[in-house]
Motif scaffolding. Structure first.
Motif, PDB file in Angstrom:
ATOM      1  N   ILE A 124       0.845  -1.207   0.000  1.00 32.72           N
ATOM      2  CA  ILE A 124       0.000   0.000   0.000  1.00 32.72           C
ATOM      3  C   ILE A 124       0.877   1.254   0.000  1.00 32.72           C
ATOM      4  N   GLY A 125       1.917   1.218   0.831  1.00 29.80           N
ATOM      5  CA  GLY A 125       2.807   2.376   0.902  1.00 29.80           C
ATOM      6  C   GLY A 125       3.445   2.686  -0.432  1.00 29.80           C
TER       7      GLY A 125
ATOM      8  N   TYR B 209       2.390   1.915  -3.418  1.00 29.04           N
ATOM      9  CA  TYR B 209       1.438   2.436  -4.399  1.00 29.04           C
ATOM     10  C   TYR B 209       1.062   3.875  -4.106  1.00 29.04           C
ATOM     11  N   TYR B 210       1.001   4.227  -2.825  1.00 25.31           N
ATOM     12  CA  TYR B 210       0.742   5.636  -2.510  1.00 25.31           C
ATOM     13  C   TYR B 210       1.911   6.503  -2.947  1.00 25.31           C
TER      14      TYR B 210
ATOM     15  N   ASP C 119       3.969   5.893  -5.284  1.00 22.86           N
ATOM     16  CA  ASP C 119       3.940   5.954  -6.749  1.00 22.86           C
ATOM     17  C   ASP C 119       2.900   6.963  -7.206  1.00 22.86           C
ATOM     18  N   TYR C 120       1.743   6.916  -6.557  1.00 17.73           N
ATOM     19  CA  TYR C 120       0.657   7.817  -6.941  1.00 17.73           C
ATOM     20  C   TYR C 120       1.052   9.271  -6.714  1.00 17.73           C
ATOM     21  N   LEU C 121       1.743   9.520  -5.610  1.00 14.53           N
ATOM     22  CA  LEU C 121       2.099  10.890  -5.282  1.00 14.53           C
ATOM     23  C   LEU C 121       3.371  11.344  -5.995  1.00 14.53           C
TER      24      LEU C 121
ATOM     25  N   TYR D 180       6.474  10.183  -5.614  1.00  9.88           N
ATOM     26  CA  TYR D 180       7.743  10.082  -4.902  1.00  9.88           C
ATOM     27  C   TYR D 180       8.586   8.930  -5.421  1.00  9.88           C
TER      28      TYR D 180
ATOM     29  N   ASP E  65       8.966   5.706  -8.636  1.00  7.81           N
ATOM     30  CA  ASP E  65       8.502   5.169  -9.904  1.00  7.81           C
ATOM     31  C   ASP E  65       8.460   3.644  -9.814  1.00  7.81           C
TER      32      ASP E  65
ATOM     33  N   GLN F 248      10.366   1.232 -12.166  1.00  5.68           N
ATOM     34  CA  GLN F 248      11.800   1.006 -12.058  1.00  5.68           C
ATOM     35  C   GLN F 248      12.162  -0.032 -11.004  1.00  5.68           C
TER      36      GLN F 248
ATOM     37  N   TYR G  57      12.809  -3.446  -9.111  1.00  6.75           N
ATOM     38  CA  TYR G  57      13.300  -4.742  -9.565  1.00  6.75           C
ATOM     39  C   TYR G  57      12.254  -5.817  -9.273  1.00  6.75           C
TER      40      TYR G  57
END
Lengths: 197, 210, 226
Positions: free
Chosen positions: A65-66, A68-69, A71-73, A75, A77, A80, A82
């Motif tokens: 969850i962290g 994806y948040y 990524d959404y915000l 901070y 990508d 990228q 692995y």
């Protein structure tokens, strides 16, 4: 911005140092939550203690969850990151072997080292056995190689294989995890309590 | 009591987690300028070459001329009815308002500069930001006697056949040399092939484990 | 008192945690989605665009080629036909249409060389530069004026008139020498019988093709596991 290493925000020379730091913290937390006890670990299989399952599932959830948040915000990508390559049969057979080892010894490789550090004798045996196993595998590698390299699926994730929206996947995964927690708790209440330390 | 201590740990961790998420959400600023078109589509647009407007067409009432040269150049001379927005100003709020308005009104923005080459990067930025009503005026502006002269030009036209030019020059030189002294022309030396390897920056994969 | 209340809350602790997770995960599903920002920010792209740092003049390029400067790659972004007809030095051909192909990206996205885009004039080269810069590729340059200017300045330099300042003559003689390097022959080279021998001898054909190898991206498998 992130992930930090591939984007060069942390130079690659720091790899080993970061590994040591994370390893220290990881080991400390494993030990302080009692995971160096083989009875606690094996409890998952006998149904009297589901701490291991809960801890690792929760950790996975928080990370998922962290990330994806983040990524959404913007901070981090996610593209990228692995992704570990999947060798299907190697993973299945390796998983079975590890499961059998886990039930019979009550350690997974990480916790065995943790237990070794606090001087448990069974952990010594376990780590010794693991090293012998590694030695045999390396010596007979040519024999195992077709299995080891076979049925390569690429760096796939569950989202790729099922081809579903990752956000929905996260949501469904969360629900499944919570369902599993509830079920495991019901099982634990039914089984006889074990006293150990 | 022991049970209670554990609870504290869990609740502290949870609160921290939620706090961090909230802080990240609060600190998040949505950027003002966002690309609406990715590079792949931009490339398609570039290759399609349907973004040129020729000098004859500018009297179309739907076209709004925008001069992306500097104010100084604009004052010296500009096309009729042109608005001056220098390239460096296209992301400012005022310009954004102008472009948004034009897009809403269904007008076509026609950019021009000293020549087509100069207008093209400005066009590309605007296009990538989602203004798909932008075009380039295919002209060259020069001054003669303080008068702005606007000419249609062709972009990317090869002005000279260099291969032939070189061959010609060698021929000519040979002819002249034959008249003077007979002598072989330059001995051709082949230099050894240079081999250059481009090393890729390795993206270090992260190691996983539990 | 406080302890008792805490104890009461603590009986719900797993339920609270579960709700938090569900709310957070549900938030992910419900949050408005927006297009991912690809490449550098528009503001930065504009700033790079306004700066003229990316231009390389024909004289400097000629100098680099003559001196076998190993630090740059020329990339011709015109179509294959024009490329096979003429190109500067040992340029590679990446037509604009293929600019985002994986093979091309391997050449373009690297730190090792200065990349100089060339086309007939600035137009295609600038567009290539825009795309590459947006994607964050480093060391991209544009040959100012393109091949047309290359022709006018290097291959066929104009003789300065008598009234021009001396620098013009120096520039002209430099450019003329460069044009000889690129294969142009001048009649007067042959007139004085012996003097020019050295010059003619050292004249070279178009410089050799550089062979540029690009290593495929390889992902080293990482070992993990617990």
């Amino acid at each position: 911005m992130g992930p930090l290493l591939p984007n060069g925000i942390i130079p690659t020379e720091w790899d080993s140092l970061i590994a040591i730091l994370i390893g220290l913290v990881f080991g400390f937390i494993l030990e302080s939550s009692g995971f160096s006890s083989s009875r606690k670990l094996a409890g998952v299989f006998y149904g009297y203690d589901f701490a291991v399952l809960k801890v690792f599932f929760t950790a996975a959830l928080v990370a998922l969850i962290g990330m994806y948040y983040m990524d959404y915000l913007g901070y981090m990508d996610l593209a990228q990151l692995y992704v570990h390559p999947t060798y299907l049969w190697g993973a299945i057979i390796g998983g079975i072997i590890m499961g059998v080892g886990f039930v019979s010894a009550g350690f997974c490789p990480g916790t065995s080292l943790c237990a070794l550090a606090i001087g448990k004798i069974d952990a010594f045996a376990y780590v010794g056995g693991a090293l012998i196993g590694i030695f045999i595998f390396s010596e007979l590698f040519t024999l195992f190689q077709p299995l080891y390299d076979g049925t390569f699926l690429g760096n796939v994730t569950l989202m790729d294989t099922f081809d579903i929206n990752p956000y929905w996947f996260v949501f469904i995964f969360t629900l499944i995890a919570i369902l599993i927690f509830v079920i495991s708790d019901l099982i634990r209440k039914r089984t006889k309590k074990q006293v150990y330390n | 009591m022991k049970e209670l201590e554990k609870t504290k740990r869990i609740s502290i961790a949870t609160t921290l987690f939620i706090l961090i998420v909230i802080m990240a959400l609060l600190a998040y600023k949505r950027p003002i300028h966002i690309y609406a078109v990715n590079t792949e589509h931009t490339l398609e647009k570039i290759v399609s070459k349907d973004y040129f407007v020729s000098l004859k067409e500018i009297n179309n009432p739907d076209y709004v001329l925008i001069d992306v040269r500097s104010h100084f150049e604009f004052e010296k001379g500009h096309l009729e009815n042109a608005v001056n927005i220098h390239t460096s100003e296209i992301l400012l709020d005022n310009s954004k308002k102008v472009f948004d308005e034009l897009k809403e009104n269904g007008k076509t923005v026609v950019l021009y500069a000293s020549n087509t080459n100069e207008a093209s990067p400005t066009f590309l930025i605007l296009y990538q930001l989602g203004y798909n009503n932008v075009k380039i005026l295919n002209v060259e502006n020069s001054y003669s006697n303080n008068q702005l002269i606007t000419k249609s030009i062709d972009v990317e036209k090869s002005n000279a056949d260099i291969k032939n030019f070189i061959a010609e020059s060698v021929k000519k030189a040979k002819k002249v040399s034959k008249k003077n002294v007979k002598r072989p022309v330059a001995t051709v030396k082949k230099a050894p092939k240079k081999i250059i390897t481009v090393k890729k920056k390795k993206k270090a994969p992260a190691e996983g484990g539990c | 008192m406080v302890n008792r209340k805490l104890a009461k809350v603590s009986t719900f602790r797993y339920k609270i945690l579960a709700t938090v997770f569900i709310v957070l995960a549900g938030g992910l599903v419900l949050l408005p989605k927006h297009e991912k920002h690809e490449g550098i920010k528009p503001e930065l792209l504009l700033a790079n665009l306004i700066s003229t740092e990316r231009y390389i003049s024909t004289d400097i390029l000629a100098d680099k080629i003559i001196n076998n400067d190993p630090s740059f790659i020329l990339i011709d972004v015109r179509n294959e036909e024009s490329y096979s007809n003429f190109t500067i030095g040992d340029a590679l051909n990446i037509p604009l249409e293929k600019f985002l192909d994986e093979v091309s990206i391997n050449y373009l996205d690297q730190n090792q060389y200065d990349i100089i885009f060339i086309s007939n004039d600035n137009f295609y080269a600038e567009q290539a530069w825009m795309l590459g810069s947006r994607l964050g590729f480093k060391n991209l340059h544009v040959l100012e004026g393109g091949i047309n200017k290359w022709f006018n300045t290097i291959i066929n330099p104009k003789k300065p008139t008598e009234t021009m300042p001396e620098e013009q003559f120096v520039l002209y003689s430099n450019r003329k020498a460069a044009s000889m390097f690129f294969g142009v022959a001048y009649p007067e080279q042959f007139k004085p019988a012996k003097k020019d021998k050295a010059i003619v001898k050292t004249k070279q054909p178009a410089p050799p093709k550089k062979v540029i190898k690009v290593k495929k991206k390889k992902k080293a498998p990482a070992e993990g596991g617990c």
